[in-house]
Design a protein around this motif. Structure first.
Motif, PDB file in Angstrom:
ATOM      1  N   LEU A  81       0.823  -1.203   0.000  1.00 29.91           N
ATOM      2  CA  LEU A  81       0.000   0.000   0.000  1.00 29.91           C
ATOM      3  C   LEU A  81       0.858   1.253   0.000  1.00 29.91           C
ATOM      4  CD1 LEU A  81      -2.749   1.458   0.332  1.00 29.91           C
ATOM      5  CD2 LEU A  81      -2.473   1.173   2.808  1.00 29.91           C
ATOM      6  N   LEU A  82       1.862   1.278   0.888  1.00 27.69           N
ATOM      7  CA  LEU A  82       2.698   2.465   1.030  1.00 27.69           C
ATOM      8  C   LEU A  82       3.519   2.735  -0.221  1.00 27.69           C
ATOM      9  CD1 LEU A  82       3.557   4.675   3.017  1.00 27.69           C
ATOM     10  CD2 LEU A  82       5.356   3.148   3.827  1.00 27.69           C
ATOM     11  N   LEU A  83       4.167   1.699  -0.757  1.00 31.24           N
ATOM     12  CA  LEU A  83       5.025   1.880  -1.928  1.00 31.24           C
ATOM     13  C   LEU A  83       4.212   2.147  -3.188  1.00 31.24           C
ATOM     14  CD1 LEU A  83       7.757  -0.852  -1.283  1.00 31.24           C
ATOM     15  CD2 LEU A  83       7.843   1.599  -0.803  1.00 31.24           C
ATOM     16  N   THR A  84       3.014   1.565  -3.288  1.00 29.62           N
ATOM     17  CA  THR A  84       2.153   1.853  -4.443  1.00 29.62           C
ATOM     18  C   THR A  84       1.739   3.315  -4.452  1.00 29.62           C
ATOM     19  OG1 THR A  84       1.298  -0.412  -4.492  1.00 29.62           O
ATOM     20  CG2 THR A  84      -0.015   1.281  -5.602  1.00 29.62           C
ATOM     21  N   TYR A  85       1.408   3.829  -3.275  1.00 27.75           N
ATOM     22  CA  TYR A  85       1.034   5.238  -3.167  1.00 27.75           C
ATOM     23  C   TYR A  85       2.181   6.133  -3.619  1.00 27.75           C
ATOM     24  CZ  TYR A  85      -0.417   9.645  -0.999  1.00 27.75           C
ATOM     25  OH  TYR A  85      -0.745  10.957  -0.780  1.00 27.75           O
ATOM     26  N   ARG A  86       3.403   5.779  -3.203  1.00 32.68           N
ATOM     27  CA  ARG A  86       4.558   6.577  -3.605  1.00 32.68           C
ATOM     28  C   ARG A  86       4.875   6.381  -5.084  1.00 32.68           C
ATOM     29  NH1 ARG A  86       4.177  10.193   0.127  1.00 32.68           N
ATOM     30  NH2 ARG A  86       4.444   9.381   2.252  1.00 32.68           N
ATOM     31  N   TYR A  87       4.695   5.162  -5.602  1.00 39.66           N
ATOM     32  CA  TYR A  87       5.052   4.868  -6.984  1.00 39.66           C
ATOM     33  C   TYR A  87       4.119   5.582  -7.968  1.00 39.66           C
ATOM     34  CZ  TYR A  87       6.437   2.152 -11.072  1.00 39.66           C
ATOM     35  OH  TYR A  87       6.887   1.775 -12.305  1.00 39.66           O
ATOM     36  N   ILE A  88       2.871   5.830  -7.555  1.00 41.82           N
ATOM     37  CA  ILE A  88       1.936   6.542  -8.434  1.00 41.82           C
ATOM     38  C   ILE A  88       2.484   7.924  -8.776  1.00 41.82           C
ATOM     39  CG2 ILE A  88      -0.331   7.642  -8.514  1.00 41.82           C
ATOM     40  CD1 ILE A  88      -1.438   5.249  -7.012  1.00 41.82           C
ATOM     41  N   SER A  89       3.021   8.620  -7.775  1.00 36.39           N
ATOM     42  CA  SER A  89       3.575   9.949  -8.031  1.00 36.39           C
ATOM     43  C   SER A  89       4.804   9.867  -8.934  1.00 36.39           C
ATOM     44  CB  SER A  89       3.942  10.631  -6.704  1.00 36.39           C
ATOM     45  OG  SER A  89       4.946   9.902  -6.021  1.00 36.39           O
ATOM     46  N   VAL A  90       5.628   8.812  -8.772  1.00 30.89           N
ATOM     47  CA  VAL A  90       6.790   8.627  -9.642  1.00 30.89           C
ATOM     48  C   VAL A  90       6.339   8.422 -11.083  1.00 30.89           C
ATOM     49  CG1 VAL A  90       8.753   7.125 -10.164  1.00 30.89           C
ATOM     50  CG2 VAL A  90       8.241   7.722  -7.800  1.00 30.89           C
ATOM     51  N   LEU A  91       5.313   7.596 -11.274  1.00 31.70           N
ATOM     52  CA  LEU A  91       4.789   7.337 -12.618  1.00 31.70           C
ATOM     53  C   LEU A  91       4.204   8.602 -13.238  1.00 31.70           C
ATOM     54  CD1 LEU A  91       4.313   4.979 -14.625  1.00 31.70           C
ATOM     55  CD2 LEU A  91       2.043   4.714 -13.616  1.00 31.70           C
ATOM     56  N   ALA A  92       3.492   9.381 -12.419  1.00 31.22           N
ATOM     57  CA  ALA A  92       2.899  10.616 -12.922  1.00 31.22           C
ATOM     58  C   ALA A  92       3.976  11.629 -13.306  1.00 31.22           C
ATOM     59  CB  ALA A  92       1.963  11.209 -11.866  1.00 31.22           C
ATOM     60  N   GLU A  93       5.019  11.748 -12.494  1.00 30.55           N
ATOM     61  CA  GLU A  93       6.107  12.672 -12.816  1.00 30.55           C
ATOM     62  C   GLU A  93       6.806  12.267 -14.111  1.00 30.55           C
ATOM     63  OE1 GLU A  93       8.612  12.631  -9.436  1.00 30.55           O
ATOM     64  OE2 GLU A  93       7.258  13.827  -8.180  1.00 30.55           O
ATOM     65  N   GLU A  94       6.994  10.965 -14.331  1.00 24.41           N
ATOM     66  CA  GLU A  94       7.628  10.492 -15.564  1.00 24.41           C
ATOM     67  C   GLU A  94       6.746  10.785 -16.774  1.00 24.41           C
ATOM     68  OE1 GLU A  94      10.948   9.200 -17.410  1.00 24.41           O
ATOM     69  OE2 GLU A  94      10.660   9.402 -15.243  1.00 24.41           O
ATOM     70  N   ALA A  95       5.422  10.662 -16.599  1.00 24.94           N
ATOM     71  CA  ALA A  95       4.502  10.972 -17.686  1.00 24.94           C
ATOM     72  C   ALA A  95       4.569  12.454 -18.057  1.00 24.94           C
ATOM     73  CB  ALA A  95       3.074  10.595 -17.288  1.00 24.94           C
ATOM     74  N   VAL A  96       4.690  13.314 -17.056  1.00 24.69           N
ATOM     75  CA  VAL A  96       4.805  14.754 -17.310  1.00 24.69           C
ATOM     76  C   VAL A  96       6.091  15.059 -18.068  1.00 24.69           C
ATOM     77  CG1 VAL A  96       5.068  16.998 -16.212  1.00 24.69           C
ATOM     78  CG2 VAL A  96       3.367  15.390 -15.342  1.00 24.69           C
ATOM     79  N   ARG A  97       7.198  14.409 -17.711  1.00 21.31           N
ATOM     80  CA  ARG A  97       8.482  14.634 -18.382  1.00 21.31           C
ATOM     81  C   ARG A  97       8.395  14.233 -19.852  1.00 21.31           C
ATOM     82  NH1 ARG A  97      13.170  11.771 -15.235  1.00 21.31           N
ATOM     83  NH2 ARG A  97      14.272  12.599 -17.055  1.00 21.31           N
ATOM     84  N   ILE A  98       7.766  13.089 -20.129  1.00 18.00           N
ATOM     85  CA  ILE A  98       7.638  12.630 -21.522  1.00 18.00           C
ATOM     86  C   ILE A  98       6.746  13.574 -22.313  1.00 18.00           C
ATOM     87  CG2 ILE A  98       6.679  10.781 -22.960  1.00 18.00           C
ATOM     88  CD1 ILE A  98       7.686   8.807 -20.922  1.00 18.00           C
TER      89      ILE A  98
END
Length: 272
Positions: A161-178
């Motif tokens: 639960l904790l790492l998924t919550y954090r990983y969502i923001s990582v995925l979103a930031e990568e999408a913004v960069r692309i």
């Protein structure tokens, strides 16, 4: 439009994390008591009959009071809760098609049981989502994770639960960069071309995986070996227990006394 939604979601996640750092009377309550109170609220909400509408309304008192005491901006939180309405509509939209029995007549318009149950689903869903968002905004995912461990929830589920919550923001930031890189290389376009979606998504996932791997390596260097360590968690006091017991008592009273019917009867009596 899709990228705007991703950026908005990323902003919402960061806003919840920032709100969790506030120092208010609600933020000072022990995380376990807030988690228990939220669970009691969710159980109370879903325990109502499928045709309950007016009797649900007094439950709005809980999120309103917490929002005021925790100094949470109400508009962003309500917007985040309303963003889930398409899913709720998808759950209950077929009810009016299968339940045609008349329930009430309002201003000469006959309303079927299907529409009543559909409205009940919407109210329950929005209340529950709002309660979950408020819990995150006043406790933070770290506090919630520590409370779940106190409830003897398996470590692997808490970490997931904790790492998924954090990983969502990582995925979103990568999408913004692309998105930004693509827009800089294709001036004049307003969206990513359909034929480039597959490589863009692949690049986004690989980039997010790389960032997540570096985060894990940094955690491992700091002593992480798969065991969640919440750090120093304060002990519970009388105020924490009173907070939970007070709200649970309120939920029970609202559930079984039907305040809405009593208030309506009182108003009608005064009008007569």
């Amino acid at each position: 439009m899709i990228m705007a939604n991703i950026i908005k979601s990323l902003y919402n996640i960061r806003m919840l994390d920032e709100l969790a750092e506030k120092r208010t009377v609600i933020h000072s309550i022990h995380p376990l008591m807030k988690v228990m109170t939220t669970l009691a609220y969710l159980i109370t909400t879903v325990s109502y009959d499928k045709y309950a509408v007016s009797s649900l309304l007094p439950l709005v008192f809980y999120p309103v009071v917490i929002i005021v005491l925790a100094e949470i901006p109400p508009v962003p939180i309500v917007k985040m809760a309303l963003a889930a309405t398409p899913f709720l509509i998808g759950i209950g939209i077929l009810n009016p098609l299968f339940h045609h029995e008349p329930a009430i007549i309002l201003s000469g318009i006959q309303i079927s049981e299907g529409w009543i149950s559909f409205l009940s689903i919407m109210i329950k869903g929005i209340f529950n989502i709002l309660a979950a968002l408020i819990l995150i905004a006043t406790t933070g995912m770290t506090g919630i994770a520590s409370a779940l461990r106190m409830l003897r929830i398996p470590r692997v589920f808490v970490l997931q639960l904790l790492l998924t919550y954090r990983y969502i923001s990582v995925l979103a930031e990568e999408a913004v960069r692309i998105w930004e890189a693509y827009m800089l290389r294709t001036p004049g376009r307003k969206a990513i071309a359909f034929k480039t979606w597959v490589p863009c998504v692949g690049r986004m996932l690989m980039g997010a995986y790389g960032r997540a791997r570096r985060v894990y390596q940094a955690m491992a260097l700091r002593g992480f070996h798969g065991e969640y360590n919440p750090g120093d968690v304060k002990g519970m006091n009388t105020v924490d227990f009173a907070y939970c017991i007070g709200w649970v008592t309120f939920f029970v009273l609202v559930r079984y006394l039907n305040f809405s019917a009593q208030i309506g009867a009182a108003i009608l009596g005064v009008m007569k």
